[in-house]
Structures are given as structure tokens and as C-alpha cells.
Scaffold this motif. Structure first.
Motif, PDB file in Angstrom:
ATOM      1  N   LEU A 270      -4.777  -2.493   1.402  1.00 20.42           N
ATOM      2  CA  LEU A 270      -4.348  -1.526   2.116  1.00 20.42           C
ATOM      3  C   LEU A 270      -3.896  -2.067   3.338  1.00 20.42           C
ATOM      4  CD1 LEU A 270      -6.278   1.532   2.335  1.00 20.42           C
ATOM      5  CD2 LEU A 270      -3.814   1.317   1.847  1.00 20.42           C
ATOM      6  N   ARG A 271      -4.449  -3.106   4.214  1.00 19.10           N
ATOM      7  CA  ARG A 271      -4.051  -3.941   5.513  1.00 19.10           C
ATOM      8  C   ARG A 271      -3.082  -4.916   4.663  1.00 19.10           C
ATOM      9  NH1 ARG A 271      -7.813  -3.457   8.976  1.00 19.10           N
ATOM     10  NH2 ARG A 271     -10.025  -3.072   8.172  1.00 19.10           N
ATOM     11  N   SER A 272      -2.854  -5.424   3.376  1.00 19.68           N
ATOM     12  CA  SER A 272      -2.142  -6.526   3.642  1.00 19.68           C
ATOM     13  C   SER A 272      -0.964  -5.507   2.857  1.00 19.68           C
ATOM     14  CB  SER A 272      -2.226  -6.902   2.019  1.00 19.68           C
ATOM     15  OG  SER A 272      -1.423  -7.127   1.335  1.00 19.68           O
ATOM     16  N   PHE A 273      -1.139  -4.553   2.713  1.00 21.20           N
ATOM     17  CA  PHE A 273       0.353  -3.973   2.386  1.00 21.20           C
ATOM     18  C   PHE A 273       1.103  -3.323   4.114  1.00 21.20           C
ATOM     19  CE2 PHE A 273       1.778   0.830   1.895  1.00 21.20           C
ATOM     20  CZ  PHE A 273       3.435   0.785   1.452  1.00 21.20           C
ATOM     21  N   VAL A 274       0.186  -2.772   4.826  1.00 22.09           N
ATOM     22  CA  VAL A 274       0.543  -2.225   5.709  1.00 22.09           C
ATOM     23  C   VAL A 274       1.594  -3.360   6.685  1.00 22.09           C
ATOM     24  CG1 VAL A 274      -0.595  -1.602   8.058  1.00 22.09           C
ATOM     25  CG2 VAL A 274      -1.257  -0.353   6.300  1.00 22.09           C
ATOM     26  N   ASN A 275       0.306  -4.700   6.155  1.00 18.99           N
ATOM     27  CA  ASN A 275       1.362  -5.739   7.304  1.00 18.99           C
ATOM     28  C   ASN A 275       2.373  -6.058   7.070  1.00 18.99           C
ATOM     29  OD1 ASN A 275      -0.805  -6.433   8.924  1.00 18.99           O
ATOM     30  ND2 ASN A 275      -2.296  -7.545   7.567  1.00 18.99           N
ATOM     31  N   ARG A 276       2.511  -6.391   5.572  1.00 22.54           N
ATOM     32  CA  ARG A 276       4.151  -5.789   4.774  1.00 22.54           C
ATOM     33  C   ARG A 276       5.043  -5.161   5.575  1.00 22.54           C
ATOM     34  NH1 ARG A 276       2.611  -6.838  -0.562  1.00 22.54           N
ATOM     35  NH2 ARG A 276       3.225  -4.659  -0.644  1.00 22.54           N
ATOM     36  N   LEU A 277       5.075  -3.605   5.621  1.00 20.05           N
ATOM     37  CA  LEU A 277       5.633  -3.179   5.999  1.00 20.05           C
ATOM     38  C   LEU A 277       6.115  -3.236   7.520  1.00 20.05           C
ATOM     39  CD1 LEU A 277       4.429   0.799   4.885  1.00 20.05           C
ATOM     40  CD2 LEU A 277       7.033  -0.089   4.979  1.00 20.05           C
ATOM     41  N   ARG A 278       4.785  -3.462   8.474  1.00 23.22           N
ATOM     42  CA  ARG A 278       5.216  -3.935  10.276  1.00 23.22           C
ATOM     43  C   ARG A 278       6.162  -5.082   9.844  1.00 23.22           C
ATOM     44  NH1 ARG A 278      -1.044  -4.115  11.280  1.00 23.22           N
ATOM     45  NH2 ARG A 278      -1.507  -1.565  11.829  1.00 23.22           N
ATOM     46  N   GLU A 279       6.135  -5.687   8.720  1.00 20.82           N
ATOM     47  CA  GLU A 279       7.201  -7.062   9.007  1.00 20.82           C
ATOM     48  C   GLU A 279       8.508  -6.283   8.946  1.00 20.82           C
ATOM     49  OE1 GLU A 279       6.315 -10.304   5.816  1.00 20.82           O
ATOM     50  OE2 GLU A 279       4.503 -10.378   7.232  1.00 20.82           O
ATOM     51  N   LEU A 289      -8.688   1.938   9.452  1.00 17.89           N
ATOM     52  CA  LEU A 289      -9.070   1.022   8.597  1.00 17.89           C
ATOM     53  C   LEU A 289     -11.302   1.257   8.365  1.00 17.89           C
ATOM     54  CD1 LEU A 289      -6.528  -0.668   6.835  1.00 17.89           C
ATOM     55  CD2 LEU A 289      -7.159   1.676   6.386  1.00 17.89           C
ATOM     56  N   GLU A 290     -11.461   2.112   7.412  1.00 16.34           N
ATOM     57  CA  GLU A 290     -12.663   1.940   7.376  1.00 16.34           C
ATOM     58  C   GLU A 290     -13.352   0.334   6.891  1.00 16.34           C
ATOM     59  OE1 GLU A 290     -15.065   6.086   8.233  1.00 16.34           O
ATOM     60  OE2 GLU A 290     -15.972   4.754   6.460  1.00 16.34           O
ATOM     61  N   GLU A 291     -14.696  -0.214   7.018  1.00 17.52           N
ATOM     62  CA  GLU A 291     -14.413  -1.236   6.687  1.00 17.52           C
ATOM     63  C   GLU A 291     -15.753  -1.205   5.858  1.00 17.52           C
ATOM     64  OE1 GLU A 291     -13.589  -4.205   5.767  1.00 17.52           O
ATOM     65  OE2 GLU A 291     -11.935  -4.241   7.638  1.00 17.52           O
ATOM     66  N   TRP A 292     -16.147  -1.209   4.538  1.00 16.56           N
ATOM     67  CA  TRP A 292     -17.303  -0.807   3.841  1.00 16.56           C
ATOM     68  C   TRP A 292     -18.504  -2.253   2.783  1.00 16.56           C
ATOM     69  CZ3 TRP A 292     -13.245   2.732   0.905  1.00 16.56           C
ATOM     70  CH2 TRP A 292     -12.580   2.978   2.561  1.00 16.56           C
ATOM     71  N   TRP A 325       0.726   7.012  11.725  1.00 13.84           N
ATOM     72  CA  TRP A 325      -0.763   7.000  11.752  1.00 13.84           C
ATOM     73  C   TRP A 325      -1.436   7.564  10.370  1.00 13.84           C
ATOM     74  CZ3 TRP A 325       1.934   9.841  15.082  1.00 13.84           C
ATOM     75  CH2 TRP A 325       1.954   9.851  15.954  1.00 13.84           C
ATOM     76  N   LEU A 326      -2.054   5.785   9.739  1.00 13.52           N
ATOM     77  CA  LEU A 326      -3.073   5.904   8.900  1.00 13.52           C
ATOM     78  C   LEU A 326      -4.473   5.757   8.686  1.00 13.52           C
ATOM     79  CD1 LEU A 326      -3.062   5.321   5.245  1.00 13.52           C
ATOM     80  CD2 LEU A 326      -2.729   2.970   6.168  1.00 13.52           C
ATOM     81  N   GLN A 327      -5.412   7.284   8.385  1.00 10.61           N
ATOM     82  CA  GLN A 327      -5.912   6.953   8.523  1.00 10.61           C
ATOM     83  C   GLN A 327      -7.659   7.012   7.887  1.00 10.61           C
ATOM     84  OE1 GLN A 327      -9.045  10.116  10.382  1.00 10.61           O
ATOM     85  NE2 GLN A 327      -9.838   9.271  11.697  1.00 10.61           N
ATOM     86  N   VAL A 328      -8.502   5.687   6.416  1.00 13.10           N
ATOM     87  CA  VAL A 328      -8.861   5.792   6.125  1.00 13.10           C
ATOM     88  C   VAL A 328     -10.511   5.984   6.196  1.00 13.10           C
ATOM     89  CG1 VAL A 328      -9.250   4.963   3.684  1.00 13.10           C
ATOM     90  CG2 VAL A 328      -7.127   5.000   4.734  1.00 13.10           C
TER      91      VAL A 328
END
Ligand SMILES: Nc1ncnc2c1ncn2[C@@H]1O[C@H](COP(=O)(O)OP(=O)(O)OP(=O)(O)O)[C@@H](O)[C@H]1O
Ligand SMILES: [Mg+2]
Length: 431
Positions: A270-279, A289-292, A325-328
Motif C-alpha cells: 500500500l505504501r508503494s502504491f500510495v507513493n506512486r499515486l502521489r507522484e 497504515l498500521e504496521e504489523w 484519507w486512507l486508514q487501515v
């Protein structure tokens, strides 16, 4: 005379320390694990002037000590030989994290004589030191029978302990290096496989359909002159084929999971997808995004990712939003995904028409996918008031899976299908 002897002893000592320093520098530079282990044993034999030496690596999955290198005394036959990690003098050194000097080996109750017997080697004195990294035992370095036939002494122990300290760090580094390389190779292989599969699927599916459509179009072109009525009927048929091709391409896109999702899990993907979208998009994406520590089951990760991907793509395509806003989160056995935007919203009641008549299937797919993992998808929207998508998926204890296990003792015969037996040796209890 005594003074001359002392000076000689001091000179020898300095020479040994210099050798040790040189060895340590060489070890630190060696990243090939097998070569490194060999060098450690050669160095050990050299610094204490022993006639044989070996390095045993702890295999946590079976709680065994495994002979990785054995030099001198016909030791080659020992490579790969296993013994329980709590047995023998080596096992004692590892469990107690202390060196063990044994001068009369055969009288020592800890001695594991089976090996001598199998090799026809006679061990008289032995020195074993643990290989420790930050207080964690990773193996044992052993030297046997001093060339001078004297017993090993405190100075030998100090030297071997110093060498073992350097060696253990070098081994840990070489293992990390190998892990990184293996992980990289695995990802490259996986990507290659995904590319091949995709090429085959495109070739067998949509590409065939498109060539059929082109042929059909030429046919219709001719019909337009000869039989316009029939041409109309053919166009209806053609639309069916085109829709099927589109459907196939869409489901392929759904199946095409990013490699990072397979290798590093949902949050990383998700992080990488979001970063791509931001670009590529001006809207501000607020991601929480919670870390598990443990991974979710593959199916849940895949479905979750696909739903979030579609929801964010919708925001990008349709919402004209300034913020999303994306929250997981994962709480009390429930995975909750919240996606909200401050865009133009839409008329929910129009959805069925859109789905049925215009082939907009993104939201429908999202709902169907959620149901596949007993999840629920709620969409709230109103023109002018943005859109909110809430996905909830129940998780039971047995649905989470541990981090992928890393075989970090590497380079050895493996038998690692079982998890560690927690209570067999003292060092297991350390965190
Ligand atoms: N976040 C949003 N903001 C505004 N309108 C939206 C949003 N999400 C969906 N919509 C509306 O709902 C419709 C249906 O969305 P859906 O994802 O099902 O189809 P699509 O995105 O048009 O096509 P596709 O099948 O490629 O996903 C969209 O066409 C759009 O009008
Ligand atoms: Mg869509």
C-alpha cells in the motif's frame, strides 16, 4: 637467560596478536559464507597452533549443532554431521556461553566420543568457544590437540575467544548479505514468472479476441455495401466479443498483484502504491497504515489491496478531490479499511444502472471480493459531499501467519520443516 626468555615470549605474543588482527580484518572483508567459515577454522588452528579444528553452526529449527567446517584429523567426513545442541563439549560451550578447555577429553563426561570413534581420530585435548553475536549463540569453534602436545591454556582460550568474537560478527554479516542476495534473486525470479504468465495470458486471451474483432470488422465493412441489415446484426455480435475482451483484461489486472504484495505484505504494498499515486496526482493522500509483525493470509492481503487500489483509482478518476484519507487498522480480530474523499460524490441510486448498462464494474467487483473473505463493503456517497468506502474483514487467530521464516544458518544441509523446540536448551529462552 630468563630475561631473554621473557623477551622472546613477549615477541611471540605480539606476533600472535598481530596475526589475530590481520585475520580479523580479512574475515570482516569476506562475504562469501562458505569461504569465511573455512578461513575462521584455518585462523583458529593457526593462532593456537592446534592440529585440527572445526566450526559447528547452530541450527535453531532442529536445535542441532551441525559441522560446517572441519580441518585436520580426517575431519572432511564430518561436514554436515549433526548432533543435539545440548550434547557434547561443544553443546556445553554453546548452552553456557563459555569456553570449555578439556585436557583429558576421555575422562570428561561431556565428551561425545562417537565422532572420534567414527573417524579413528584420537582427541587428547580440546578447546571449544561459543560464537556469540550480541549475546546470542550462533555456533561453536573448536580446536583439537596442540601441535606441541601440551594442553590448551588460558592464553589459547583468550586468543580463541577474541577470534571467535570477530568471526561471529563476520558470519552474521555474511549471512545477512546472503539473505539480501537471495531475497533479491527470489524477487527477480518472481517478477520474471509474473511477466511470462502475463504475456501468455494476453496472447491466449485478449490478443486472440482482438484479432478476431479485426477480422470481423473487415467482414462487416464488406457487408455494409452488400447487406446493411446483416451488418447491423454483426455489429451487435462484435460488441459482445469486445465486451468479453474488456472483461478479460479487467480480471487480468485484478490478478496482477504487485510483487511487493507477495514478498513484503499489505502495508508495504500500500505504501508503494500510495507513493506512486502521489507522484502522478495532485490530490493529497493522507495515509494511516498500521504496521504489523505478522502477515495476513494471502487471500485477505490480495483482496484488501485490490479493493483499496480500485477505491483510490476511482477517487483519482471520478472524484476531483483535493484530499483523500486512507486508514487501515486491525483491532479485535477485525481488519478495517476506510477510504474517504472530499470530491464531488455521486448518486448511489445510479449505480445499478451504471453497472448493468454501462459496464462500470469496479464497485461491484469490490463488493464481490469482500464477500469472498466474509467481509463487508459499505459505500456512502452523495453528490457534492464526497465518497466513503468502508471495508471490514473478520480475522480469527488462525488467519494470521507468521513472518516468513529465514534460514539464517545457511549453507548447510537443511532439515527445517519444524519450528524451534523452545525448551531444549537454555539459550532458547533468551529473547
Ligand atoms: N470516489 C468517487 N467519487 C466520485 N464518483 C465515484 C467515485 N467512485 C465511484 N464513482 C462513480 O461510480 C461509478 C462506478 O464506479 P466503478 O468503479 O464501478 O466504475 P468505473 O470506475 O466507472 O469503471 P471501472 O469498471 O473501470 O472501475 C463511476 O463511474 C463514478 O461515476
Ligand atoms: Mg472504478
Amino acid at each position: 637467560m630468563t630475561q631473554a626468555k621473557d623477551t622472546l615470549a613477549q615477541q611471540n605474543h605480539i606476533a600472535t596478536l598481530l596475526t589475530l588482527q590481520e585475520i580479523a580484518q580479512n574475515l570482516a572483508a569476506e562475504l562469501n559464507l562458505e569461504t569465511l567459515l573455512e578461513r575462521v577454522v584455518e585462523a583458529a588452528v593457526k593462532v593456537v597452533q592446534a592440529s585440527a579444528g572445526s566450526l559447528l553452526v547452530w541450527d535453531p529449527w532442529n536445535n542441532d549443532l551441525v559441522f560446517a567446517v572441519a580441518k585436520g584429523g580426517g575431519g572432511d567426513a564430518l561436514i554436515g554431521h549433526r548432533m543435539p545442541a545440548y550434547k557434547g563439549i561443544a553443546g556445553w560451550a554453546l548452552t553456557n556461553q563459555q569456553p570449555a578447555i578439556v585436557t583429558k577429553v576421555r575422562q570428561d563426561p561431556r565428551f561425545f566420543g562417537a565422532i572420534d570413534e567414527s573417524l579413528g581420530y584420537h582427541t587428547s585435548s580440546l578447546l571449544a568457544v561459543p560464537l556469540l553475536v550480541k549475546g546470542e549463540g550462533i555456533g561453536v569453534l573448536e580446536v583439537l590437540n596442540k601441535a606441541s602436545e601440551e594442553p590448551f591454556d588460558q592464553e589459547d582460550t583468550d586468543l580463541l575467544m577474541a577470534l571467535a568474537g570477530q568471526a561471529a560478527v563476520a558470519i552474521k554479516n555474511a549471512r545477512l548479505y546472503r539473505q539480501v542476495r537471495e531475497e533479491r534473486d527470489r524477487i527477480v525470479d518472481l517478477e520474471e514468472q509474473v511477466r511470462k504468465d502475463l504475456a501468455r495470458e494476453i496472447h491466449d486471451g485478449p490478443a486472440q479476441m482482438l484479432s478476431a474483432i479485426i477480422m470481423h470488422l473487415s467482414f462487416i465493412e464488406e457487408l455494409l455495401v452488400r447487406d446493411p441489415e446483416q451488418a447491423g446484426k454483426e455489429i451487435v455480435l462484435l460488441r459482445g466479443t469486445a465486451s468479453a475482451a474488456l472483461q478479460e483484461i479487467r480480471s487480468m489486472i485484478f490478478e496482477l498483484r504487485p510483487v511487493v504484495l507477495q514478498t513484503r505484505g499489505l502495508t508495504a504494498a500500500l505504501r508503494s502504491f500510495v507513493n506512486r499515486l502521489r507522484e502522478v496526482d495532485d490530490m493529497t493522500i493522507h495515509a494511516e497504515l498500521e504496521e504489523w509483525t505478522s502477515r495476513l493470509p494471502t487471500k485477505i492481503e490480495d483482496i484488501c489491496f485490490a479493493i483499496i487500489q480500485e477505491a483510490l483509482t476511482n477517487v483519482k478518476k471520478h472524484a476531483e478531490a483535493r484530499n483523500v484519507w486512507l486508514q487501515v487498522t486491525r483491532q479485535n480480530d477485525l481488519l478495517t479499511v476506510n477510504i474517504r474523499d472530499d470530491g464531488r460524490g455521486f448518486e448511489i441510486s445510479r449505480l445499478e444502472v451504471l453497472e448493468a448498462q454501462e459496464g462500470h464494474l469496479g464497485l461491484l467487483n469490490m463488493r464481490e471480493r469482500a464477500e469472498m473473505v466474509d467481509g463487508e463493503l459499505v459505500i456512502r456517497a452523495q453528490p457534492g459531499w464526497g465518497t466513503r468506502v468502508v471495508l471490514t474483514i473478520p480475522l480469527s487467530d488462525n488467519q494470521t501467519v507468521g513472518r516468513s521464516r529465514v534460514t539464517d544458518y545457511l549453507g548447510l544441509p537443511q532439515n527445517n520443516s519444524r519450528p524451534p523446540k523452545q525448551k531444549q536448551a537454555k539459550f532458547y529462552q533468551r529473547s
